[in-house]
Design a protein around this motif. Structure first.
Motif, PDB file in Angstrom:
ATOM      1  N   LEU A 154       0.798  -1.222   0.000  1.00  0.00           N
ATOM      2  CA  LEU A 154       0.000   0.000   0.000  1.00  0.00           C
ATOM      3  C   LEU A 154       0.834   1.276   0.000  1.00  0.00           C
ATOM      4  O   LEU A 154       0.308   2.354  -0.328  1.00  0.00           O
ATOM      5  CB  LEU A 154      -0.927   0.003   1.226  1.00  0.00           C
ATOM      6  CG  LEU A 154      -2.115  -0.960   1.133  1.00  0.00           C
ATOM      7  CD1 LEU A 154      -2.710  -1.205   2.510  1.00  0.00           C
ATOM      8  CD2 LEU A 154      -3.171  -0.402   0.192  1.00  0.00           C
ATOM      9  N   LYS A 155       2.075   1.191   0.356  1.00  0.00           N
ATOM     10  CA  LYS A 155       2.911   2.386   0.480  1.00  0.00           C
ATOM     11  C   LYS A 155       2.968   3.150  -0.848  1.00  0.00           C
ATOM     12  O   LYS A 155       3.157   2.567  -1.914  1.00  0.00           O
ATOM     13  CB  LYS A 155       4.325   2.007   0.926  1.00  0.00           C
ATOM     14  CG  LYS A 155       5.175   3.196   1.347  1.00  0.00           C
ATOM     15  CD  LYS A 155       6.499   2.711   1.929  1.00  0.00           C
ATOM     16  CE  LYS A 155       7.408   3.885   2.292  1.00  0.00           C
ATOM     17  NZ  LYS A 155       6.795   4.807   3.251  1.00  0.00           N
ATOM     18  N   ASP A 156       2.766   4.492  -0.776  1.00  0.00           N
ATOM     19  CA  ASP A 156       2.814   5.434  -1.906  1.00  0.00           C
ATOM     20  C   ASP A 156       1.623   5.321  -2.853  1.00  0.00           C
ATOM     21  O   ASP A 156       1.610   5.958  -3.913  1.00  0.00           O
ATOM     22  CB  ASP A 156       4.115   5.266  -2.713  1.00  0.00           C
ATOM     23  CG  ASP A 156       5.341   5.570  -1.873  1.00  0.00           C
ATOM     24  OD1 ASP A 156       5.242   6.451  -1.006  1.00  0.00           O
ATOM     25  OD2 ASP A 156       6.380   4.920  -2.089  1.00  0.00           O
ATOM     26  N   ARG A 157       0.638   4.535  -2.527  1.00  0.00           N
ATOM     27  CA  ARG A 157      -0.539   4.413  -3.389  1.00  0.00           C
ATOM     28  C   ARG A 157      -1.589   5.490  -3.046  1.00  0.00           C
ATOM     29  O   ARG A 157      -1.542   6.119  -1.995  1.00  0.00           O
ATOM     30  CB  ARG A 157      -1.173   3.022  -3.254  1.00  0.00           C
ATOM     31  CG  ARG A 157      -0.370   1.930  -3.917  1.00  0.00           C
ATOM     32  CD  ARG A 157      -1.102   0.616  -3.828  1.00  0.00           C
ATOM     33  NE  ARG A 157      -0.408  -0.455  -4.529  1.00  0.00           N
ATOM     34  CZ  ARG A 157      -0.537  -0.721  -5.816  1.00  0.00           C
ATOM     35  NH1 ARG A 157      -1.364  -0.019  -6.546  1.00  0.00           N
ATOM     36  NH2 ARG A 157       0.135  -1.708  -6.361  1.00  0.00           N
ATOM     37  N   ASP A 158      -2.559   5.641  -3.928  1.00  0.00           N
ATOM     38  CA  ASP A 158      -3.711   6.497  -3.670  1.00  0.00           C
ATOM     39  C   ASP A 158      -4.465   5.911  -2.463  1.00  0.00           C
ATOM     40  O   ASP A 158      -4.752   4.706  -2.452  1.00  0.00           O
ATOM     41  CB  ASP A 158      -4.617   6.520  -4.906  1.00  0.00           C
ATOM     42  CG  ASP A 158      -5.746   7.541  -4.794  1.00  0.00           C
ATOM     43  OD1 ASP A 158      -6.427   7.576  -3.752  1.00  0.00           O
ATOM     44  OD2 ASP A 158      -5.940   8.299  -5.755  1.00  0.00           O
ATOM     45  N   PRO A 159      -4.821   6.732  -1.462  1.00  0.00           N
ATOM     46  CA  PRO A 159      -5.519   6.192  -0.275  1.00  0.00           C
ATOM     47  C   PRO A 159      -6.816   5.480  -0.616  1.00  0.00           C
ATOM     48  O   PRO A 159      -7.268   4.625   0.136  1.00  0.00           O
ATOM     49  CB  PRO A 159      -5.769   7.445   0.576  1.00  0.00           C
ATOM     50  CG  PRO A 159      -4.717   8.412   0.161  1.00  0.00           C
ATOM     51  CD  PRO A 159      -4.504   8.167  -1.307  1.00  0.00           C
ATOM     52  N   LYS A 197       1.437  14.148   1.173  1.00  0.00           N
ATOM     53  CA  LYS A 197       1.411  14.556  -0.231  1.00  0.00           C
ATOM     54  C   LYS A 197       0.320  13.815  -1.007  1.00  0.00           C
ATOM     55  O   LYS A 197       0.483  13.456  -2.181  1.00  0.00           O
ATOM     56  CB  LYS A 197       2.777  14.342  -0.881  1.00  0.00           C
ATOM     57  CG  LYS A 197       3.892  15.176  -0.242  1.00  0.00           C
ATOM     58  CD  LYS A 197       5.216  14.928  -0.925  1.00  0.00           C
ATOM     59  CE  LYS A 197       6.314  15.759  -0.276  1.00  0.00           C
ATOM     60  NZ  LYS A 197       7.641  15.518  -0.886  1.00  0.00           N
ATOM     61  N   GLY A 198      -0.777  13.559  -0.339  1.00  0.00           N
ATOM     62  CA  GLY A 198      -1.928  12.935  -0.984  1.00  0.00           C
ATOM     63  C   GLY A 198      -1.784  11.445  -1.241  1.00  0.00           C
ATOM     64  O   GLY A 198      -2.658  10.854  -1.879  1.00  0.00           O
ATOM     65  N   ARG A 199      -0.695  10.836  -0.778  1.00  0.00           N
ATOM     66  CA  ARG A 199      -0.470   9.397  -0.988  1.00  0.00           C
ATOM     67  C   ARG A 199      -0.319   8.693   0.364  1.00  0.00           C
ATOM     68  O   ARG A 199      -0.132   9.332   1.396  1.00  0.00           O
ATOM     69  CB  ARG A 199       0.803   9.152  -1.835  1.00  0.00           C
ATOM     70  CG  ARG A 199       0.904   9.993  -3.074  1.00  0.00           C
ATOM     71  CD  ARG A 199      -0.152   9.652  -4.113  1.00  0.00           C
ATOM     72  NE  ARG A 199       0.117   8.377  -4.790  1.00  0.00           N
ATOM     73  CZ  ARG A 199      -0.612   7.938  -5.814  1.00  0.00           C
ATOM     74  NH1 ARG A 199      -1.654   8.665  -6.252  1.00  0.00           N
ATOM     75  NH2 ARG A 199      -0.324   6.799  -6.400  1.00  0.00           N
TER      76      ARG A 199
END
Length: 478
Positions: free
Chosen positions: A44-49, A401-403
């Motif tokens: 899940l890291k750095d993905r769109d929530p 940063k939105g991720r």
């Protein structure tokens, strides 16, 4: 003394291993471990929530709706958004249907074969051959209900798909509400199938559970432990989440107390995870808030570790979750803590949830919104707590940063099947196994009954059965 290893345990997957030592006809040592690294936190890291609701459902193929719900709650907490009325009701109905299919399958397909004779065919063979006490009439009735339960569980999955778009892994559960509008024809179809399921629960499942409890009454004293339990609230009563049909609560020494999420900690002393640079052999204990910043760093060679499951603790205590904990807190069932008590609570909860769902259907408002739009925050944290079929489920989310900057999951399996902690305290299932009588070390059916009453699950897996033939091994390079 004899050491006994049971693997697979669940009839559904093999990464869960139980090791016990038997002496004098009783279990004197127990160790539960999971030999499977999950790693969804890293995926899940750095993905769109917004991806979390869909991806975390893959943690488990049986309770996927629970993970989707917890992920939706976490993002809603971070974004400060709540679903509309219909969105909340639809998510309750989807998760409720998924709970029905889980409980029906667990009682009939996973648990009952330890108590009931089946035909000399797969999946009843190979299997245990001793201590089957049901008379011929009751055994035959339960066997017929076992077969019918396959159809009933399938109907429950159809309910998941009607509002969830598909099952397992329903796609309509997401932050902001749901996506499938409650059209009148779909609601009528849902109600018709739900009534068939509830009729089966009321007229077959409840009676079978009581028969089992009467015939195997000694299991009210086997698999017991202190009444230390924990539940996260299940099924929000309204779109503002002002109370839940199964409330938050903790049971300490049999007494129901208000739950404090800050009392939740994780112990890594016997789990294959790095301790963030702390001295080897010293436990890292994280408070609830610190879970948001925890990193999933595998350490397969860690000395003293024996499981991929961490050890969550509440105020330092090993607490178990599941239907028995939920019914204890709600006051619906407080007979005791044992193998049969766990089975009875799961069956009674099935009936309660099925009845609640009939009421939720009447709350749907055709034509009104099911989803509320919102903006993903650039920086925020959120926590999503819900009840899953097997116990408390928590998702912790940190957005930068939105991720997704960090994501942590504490599953019911972690609570129930946790390893020892730094104080040497055993996990709940390990505690329940101690003193279990074992009449025949070559047929340790008593151990299986105790373990399966927890409804254990560590992951979903696909298995291939080729009767009479050896299976090939496949190595997948990553």
């Amino acid at each position: 003394m004899k050491k006994i290893t049971i693997n697979p345990v669940t009839r559904a997957n093999s990464p869960f291993v139980v090791e016990v030592t038997v002496s004098g006809g009783k279990v004197v040592e127990a160790r539960c471990s999971v030999q499977f690294f999950r790693g969804f936190e890293l995926i899940l890291k750095d993905r769109d929530p917004r991806d979390a609701s869909y991806l975390t459902e893959r943690v488990c193929g049986i309770c996927s709706a629970a993970h989707g719900t917890a992920a939706a709650f976490a993002l809603e907490d971070a974004a400060g958004v709540r679903p509309p009325h219909n969105g909340n009701v639809l998510r309750n109905l989807i998760l409720g249907a998924d709970l029905l299919q889980n409980h029906i399958r667990h009682f009939y397909l996973l648990s009952l074969p330890d108590f009931m004779r089946g035909p000399d065919l797969h999946p009843f063979v190979p299997g245990y051959k001793k201590d089957f006490r049901l008379n011929g009439r009751d055994n035959e009735a339960m066997l017929q209900n076992y077969y019918e339960a396959l159809e009933i569980a399938r109907l429950a999955h159809e309910l998941v798909a009607l509002f969830g778009a598909k099952a397992p892994f329903p796609h309509s559960i997401l932050a902001g509400g749901s996506t499938v509008a409650p059209a009148v024809d779909v609601v009528l179809n849902f109600r018709s199938k739900l009534q068939k399921i509830n009729d089966f629960i009321a007229n077959r499942m409840i009676a079978d559970a009581h028969t089992l409890a009467d015939v195997y009454a000694d299991y009210y004293t086997i698999g017991g432990r202190k009444a230390d339990m924990l539940i996260f609230g299940l099924f929000p009563r309204d779109q503002n989440d002002q109370g839940r049909y199964f409330p938050f609560g903790v049971v300490l020494d049999g007494q129901v107390c208000q739950m404090d999420s800050q009392a939740i900690k994780e112990d890594l002393s016997h789990a294959w995870y790095e301790d963030n640079g702390e001295n080897s052999g010293v436990s890292k204990v994280m408070r609830n808030q610190e879970v948001l910043n925890d990193q999933t760093a595998p350490d397969r060679d860690k000395q003293g570790a024996y499981s991929w499951v961490k050890a969550p603790r509440y105020n330092g205590r090993a607490v178990e979750g599941g239907p028995l904990a939920r019914l204890w807190v709600s006051g619906d069932y407080r007979r005791g803590v044992s193998t049969i008590d766990r089975i009875m609570a799961r069956v009674l909860e099935t009936q309660k949830v099925g009845q609640l769902m009939e009421g939720w259907l009447k709350e749907l408002r055709p034509g009104e919104p099911v989803y509320k739009t919102f903006k993903i925050p650039q920086k925020a944290v959120g926590v999503g707590l819900t009840g899953a079929m097997r116990g408390p489920l928590g998702h912790w989310l940190r957005i930068e940063k939105g991720r997704i900057a960090n994501y942590q999951i504490i599953t019911p399996t972690a609570w129930n099947m946790s390893p020892r902690d730094a104080e040497g305290q055993l996990g709940p299932m390990e505690q329940a196994l101690l003193d279990t009588p074992v009449a025949d070390e070559n047929e340790p059916i008593e151990i299986s009954r105790v373990v399966r009453a927890f409804d254990p699950c560590s992951a979903c897996a696909t298995h291939v059965i080729a009767p009479g033939k050896s299976l090939r091994e496949f190595m997948i390079s990553l």
